[in-house]
Design a protein around this motif. Sequence first.
Motif, PDB file in Angstrom:
ATOM      1  N   ILE A 404       0.856  -1.184   0.000  1.00  0.00           N
ATOM      2  CA  ILE A 404       0.000   0.000   0.000  1.00  0.00           C
ATOM      3  C   ILE A 404       0.890   1.231   0.000  1.00  0.00           C
ATOM      4  O   ILE A 404       1.865   1.315   0.767  1.00  0.00           O
ATOM      5  CB  ILE A 404      -0.957   0.014   1.213  1.00  0.00           C
ATOM      6  N   ALA A 405       0.604   2.173  -0.902  1.00  0.00           N
ATOM      7  CA  ALA A 405       1.375   3.407  -1.021  1.00  0.00           C
ATOM      8  C   ALA A 405       0.477   4.570  -0.593  1.00  0.00           C
ATOM      9  O   ALA A 405      -0.664   4.694  -1.060  1.00  0.00           O
ATOM     10  CB  ALA A 405       1.857   3.604  -2.452  1.00  0.00           C
ATOM     11  N   ASN A 406       1.017   5.415   0.310  1.00  0.00           N
ATOM     12  CA  ASN A 406       0.269   6.574   0.809  1.00  0.00           C
ATOM     13  C   ASN A 406       0.516   7.762  -0.108  1.00  0.00           C
ATOM     14  O   ASN A 406       1.660   8.216  -0.240  1.00  0.00           O
ATOM     15  CB  ASN A 406       0.704   6.894   2.239  1.00  0.00           C
ATOM     16  N   GLU A 407      -0.546   8.269  -0.757  1.00  0.00           N
ATOM     17  CA  GLU A 407      -0.452   9.427  -1.649  1.00  0.00           C
ATOM     18  C   GLU A 407      -1.237  10.619  -1.120  1.00  0.00           C
ATOM     19  O   GLU A 407      -1.437  11.596  -1.845  1.00  0.00           O
ATOM     20  CB  GLU A 407      -0.963   9.045  -3.049  1.00  0.00           C
ATOM     21  N   GLY A 408      -1.714  10.554   0.109  1.00  0.00           N
ATOM     22  CA  GLY A 408      -2.479  11.648   0.689  1.00  0.00           C
ATOM     23  C   GLY A 408      -1.678  12.455   1.674  1.00  0.00           C
ATOM     24  O   GLY A 408      -0.481  12.214   1.904  1.00  0.00           O
ATOM     25  N   ARG A 409      -2.348  13.441   2.308  1.00  0.00           N
ATOM     26  CA  ARG A 409      -1.657  14.294   3.266  1.00  0.00           C
ATOM     27  C   ARG A 409      -1.605  13.665   4.653  1.00  0.00           C
ATOM     28  O   ARG A 409      -0.680  13.904   5.406  1.00  0.00           O
ATOM     29  CB  ARG A 409      -2.370  15.644   3.355  1.00  0.00           C
ATOM     30  N   ARG A 410      -2.579  12.871   5.007  1.00  0.00           N
ATOM     31  CA  ARG A 410      -2.607  12.264   6.333  1.00  0.00           C
ATOM     32  C   ARG A 410      -1.904  10.901   6.301  1.00  0.00           C
ATOM     33  O   ARG A 410      -1.930  10.212   5.280  1.00  0.00           O
ATOM     34  CB  ARG A 410      -4.055  12.093   6.801  1.00  0.00           C
ATOM     35  N   PRO A 411      -1.348  10.484   7.433  1.00  0.00           N
ATOM     36  CA  PRO A 411      -0.664   9.173   7.458  1.00  0.00           C
ATOM     37  C   PRO A 411      -1.661   8.030   7.492  1.00  0.00           C
ATOM     38  O   PRO A 411      -2.791   8.170   7.927  1.00  0.00           O
ATOM     39  CB  PRO A 411       0.162   9.229   8.750  1.00  0.00           C
ATOM     40  N   ILE A 412      -1.235   6.877   7.008  1.00  0.00           N
ATOM     41  CA  ILE A 412      -2.000   5.640   7.056  1.00  0.00           C
ATOM     42  C   ILE A 412      -1.309   4.720   8.052  1.00  0.00           C
ATOM     43  O   ILE A 412      -0.084   4.524   7.988  1.00  0.00           O
ATOM     44  CB  ILE A 412      -2.085   4.972   5.664  1.00  0.00           C
ATOM     45  N   TYR A 413      -2.097   4.154   8.970  1.00  0.00           N
ATOM     46  CA  TYR A 413      -1.537   3.272  10.000  1.00  0.00           C
ATOM     47  C   TYR A 413      -1.799   1.823   9.606  1.00  0.00           C
ATOM     48  O   TYR A 413      -2.941   1.420   9.390  1.00  0.00           O
ATOM     49  CB  TYR A 413      -2.166   3.570  11.356  1.00  0.00           C
ATOM     50  N   ILE A 414      -0.672   1.057   9.525  1.00  0.00           N
ATOM     51  CA  ILE A 414      -0.745  -0.366   9.217  1.00  0.00           C
ATOM     52  C   ILE A 414      -0.305  -1.113  10.468  1.00  0.00           C
ATOM     53  O   ILE A 414       0.878  -1.057  10.857  1.00  0.00           O
ATOM     54  CB  ILE A 414       0.145  -0.746   8.015  1.00  0.00           C
ATOM     55  N   ASP A 415      -1.246  -1.797  11.111  1.00  0.00           N
ATOM     56  CA  ASP A 415      -0.994  -2.507  12.368  1.00  0.00           C
ATOM     57  C   ASP A 415      -0.372  -1.575  13.406  1.00  0.00           C
ATOM     58  O   ASP A 415       0.543  -1.947  14.172  1.00  0.00           O
ATOM     59  CB  ASP A 415      -0.075  -3.719  12.141  1.00  0.00           C
ATOM     60  N   GLY A 416      -0.820  -0.315  13.439  1.00  0.00           N
ATOM     61  CA  GLY A 416      -0.350   0.658  14.412  1.00  0.00           C
ATOM     62  C   GLY A 416       0.867   1.429  13.987  1.00  0.00           C
ATOM     63  O   GLY A 416       1.290   2.365  14.703  1.00  0.00           O
ATOM     64  N   ARG A 417       1.497   1.100  12.843  1.00  0.00           N
ATOM     65  CA  ARG A 417       2.691   1.800  12.386  1.00  0.00           C
ATOM     66  C   ARG A 417       2.293   2.844  11.341  1.00  0.00           C
ATOM     67  O   ARG A 417       1.604   2.521  10.378  1.00  0.00           O
ATOM     68  CB  ARG A 417       3.692   0.815  11.767  1.00  0.00           C
ATOM     69  N   PRO A 418       2.720   4.074  11.494  1.00  0.00           N
ATOM     70  CA  PRO A 418       2.339   5.122  10.534  1.00  0.00           C
ATOM     71  C   PRO A 418       3.134   5.010   9.241  1.00  0.00           C
ATOM     72  O   PRO A 418       4.332   4.735   9.241  1.00  0.00           O
ATOM     73  CB  PRO A 418       2.682   6.412  11.278  1.00  0.00           C
ATOM     74  N   VAL A 419       2.406   5.207   8.155  1.00  0.00           N
ATOM     75  CA  VAL A 419       3.026   5.275   6.828  1.00  0.00           C
ATOM     76  C   VAL A 419       2.758   6.674   6.301  1.00  0.00           C
ATOM     77  O   VAL A 419       1.623   7.038   5.993  1.00  0.00           O
ATOM     78  CB  VAL A 419       2.448   4.201   5.887  1.00  0.00           C
ATOM     79  N   LEU A 420       3.801   7.491   6.219  1.00  0.00           N
ATOM     80  CA  LEU A 420       3.655   8.881   5.814  1.00  0.00           C
ATOM     81  C   LEU A 420       3.448   8.983   4.304  1.00  0.00           C
ATOM     82  O   LEU A 420       3.580   8.001   3.554  1.00  0.00           O
ATOM     83  CB  LEU A 420       4.875   9.683   6.246  1.00  0.00           C
ATOM     84  N   GLY A 421       3.076  10.219   3.881  1.00  0.00           N
ATOM     85  CA  GLY A 421       2.841  10.447   2.456  1.00  0.00           C
ATOM     86  C   GLY A 421       4.092  10.228   1.625  1.00  0.00           C
ATOM     87  O   GLY A 421       5.178  10.672   1.983  1.00  0.00           O
ATOM     88  N   GLY A 422       3.928   9.504   0.505  1.00  0.00           N
ATOM     89  CA  GLY A 422       5.058   9.198  -0.373  1.00  0.00           C
ATOM     90  C   GLY A 422       5.738   7.892  -0.043  1.00  0.00           C
ATOM     91  O   GLY A 422       6.629   7.472  -0.798  1.00  0.00           O
ATOM     92  N   ASN A 423       5.346   7.227   1.042  1.00  0.00           N
ATOM     93  CA  ASN A 423       5.960   5.955   1.425  1.00  0.00           C
ATOM     94  C   ASN A 423       4.994   4.813   1.155  1.00  0.00           C
ATOM     95  O   ASN A 423       3.805   5.019   0.919  1.00  0.00           O
ATOM     96  CB  ASN A 423       6.348   5.966   2.905  1.00  0.00           C
ATOM     97  N   LYS A 424       5.512   3.574   1.237  1.00  0.00           N
ATOM     98  CA  LYS A 424       4.687   2.397   1.029  1.00  0.00           C
ATOM     99  C   LYS A 424       5.053   1.348   2.072  1.00  0.00           C
ATOM    100  O   LYS A 424       6.140   1.384   2.678  1.00  0.00           O
ATOM    101  CB  LYS A 424       4.847   1.847  -0.382  1.00  0.00           C
ATOM    102  N   TRP A 425       4.096   0.367   2.246  1.00  0.00           N
ATOM    103  CA  TRP A 425       4.276  -0.662   3.279  1.00  0.00           C
ATOM    104  C   TRP A 425       3.619  -1.947   2.796  1.00  0.00           C
ATOM    105  O   TRP A 425       2.636  -1.938   2.076  1.00  0.00           O
ATOM    106  CB  TRP A 425       3.639  -0.202   4.591  1.00  0.00           C
ATOM    107  N   LYS A 426       4.186  -3.068   3.233  1.00  0.00           N
ATOM    108  CA  LYS A 426       3.664  -4.368   2.826  1.00  0.00           C
ATOM    109  C   LYS A 426       2.441  -4.733   3.664  1.00  0.00           C
ATOM    110  O   LYS A 426       2.414  -4.519   4.864  1.00  0.00           O
ATOM    111  CB  LYS A 426       4.753  -5.436   2.991  1.00  0.00           C
TER     112      LYS A 426
END
Length: 462
Positions: A404-426
């Motif tokens: 999952i790649a974050n393209e928005g302004r707010r962070p996305i939390y994956i299992d409690g870990r924040p994924v900031l804008g422009g980053n991706k996580w498995k």
Amino acid sequence: MVRPRWGPGKLSAPLMASGAASRSEDEEPLAGPKRGSAQASGAVPKRRSSSRFIKRKKFDDELVESSLAKSSSRAKGGVEPGRCSGSEPSSSEKKKVSKSVSTPVAPSPVPAPSLAKRMKKSKQPLQVTKDLGRWKPADDLLLINAVLQTNDLTSVHLGVKFSCRFNLREIQERWYALLYDPIISKLACQAMRQLHPEAIAAIQSKVLFSKAEEQLLNKVGSMSQPTLDTFQELLHKHPDVFYPSRTAKALQLHWQLMKQYYLLDDQTVQPLPKGDQVLNFSDAEDMLDDSKLKDVRDDVLEHELTVADRRQKREIRQLEQELHKWQVLVDSITGMNSPDFDSQTLAVLRGRMVRYLMRSREITLGRATKDNQIDVDLALEGPAWKISRKQGVIKLKNNGDFFIANEGRRPIYIDGRPVLGGNKWKLNNNSVVEIASLRFVFLINQDLITLIKTEAAKMAQQ
């Protein structure tokens, strides 16, 4: 010389005789010398009145009467001639004077005759409309005129349209009450006199036609083309037959109605054929010649139909696009959810209210607007005003891993870990994805992913 009328013997006699005399009468003999001296000097003595009765407020007519009585007594001189002569009036004379003066002041229970007439006149319309009930003055006038024209209450019940739906018995009872009940007839007459002339004219125009009037209209042939002058001439020739409020236009309309229902003398109604000669609709349709039917093409109508068809197809396409949103709402209300995986679903992003199916290798997450269409509209799950229109992208790699790649302004939390804008996580199976306080569980179709991995390995070996 004036002899005073008081002393021990004369004072005790009237007290023993009367017993319950008024205070004013007891005190007047004692004040005799004073009044005698006042009369001798020429001054008018003051009259004492009793204050034993309770005074109440006077009405307007009583005030006028009392003022008139006072002015008339002052015009006559104000004092009786007996008093001016210097002699003191007797007790009986005093009673008469007090009564005559107090009569206009006392409240009269009966009002003035002119006021009573005015009160009766003002109350009459209210009483009239109250006692008439369901029968309005217009109904009574219409009933009287219709009965005078037809002399048949059954015809009146069938042909006259009253303000209420009266049955035949009610019409008969009302007619007999107008004839024989003096109270009802008087109230009805008073109410009908108060009708406006325009209302009376409108009622008279609805009166049924009598048999004599229809016989005169029968003389006009059905094949002729009568004009208003024809019916106007009928009115002039037979003024005693036609109702006074009939006009040439009313006669023409009634004649056309009679012609429509084949009621004229020179009209005959053709009987229906019997037996096998009865023509039904299908036989009549077979007898038609399609070549003789004119097919007139209207370009304007064709254009309107084309535009309407295009508009309807556009609305159907929009409804098909929104079908999955409505299906999500139906599933959340009914609780009848389909199984999570099928042969085409790679993964599922399941929330508390909705369930999003991932059937392609790449889907976009965010908030759908009129200008921005995305794959997964997170607004269906809850309040999504803090979510970006394109919040993120979920991709499936060739090795079977989801990212999952974050393209928005707010962070996305994956299992409690924040994924900031422009980053991706498995993303793993049962991973918790939190976007702006909206939580989802990411479920992977392991069987389908295993097939994809094996096919990818075969392709790599070849």
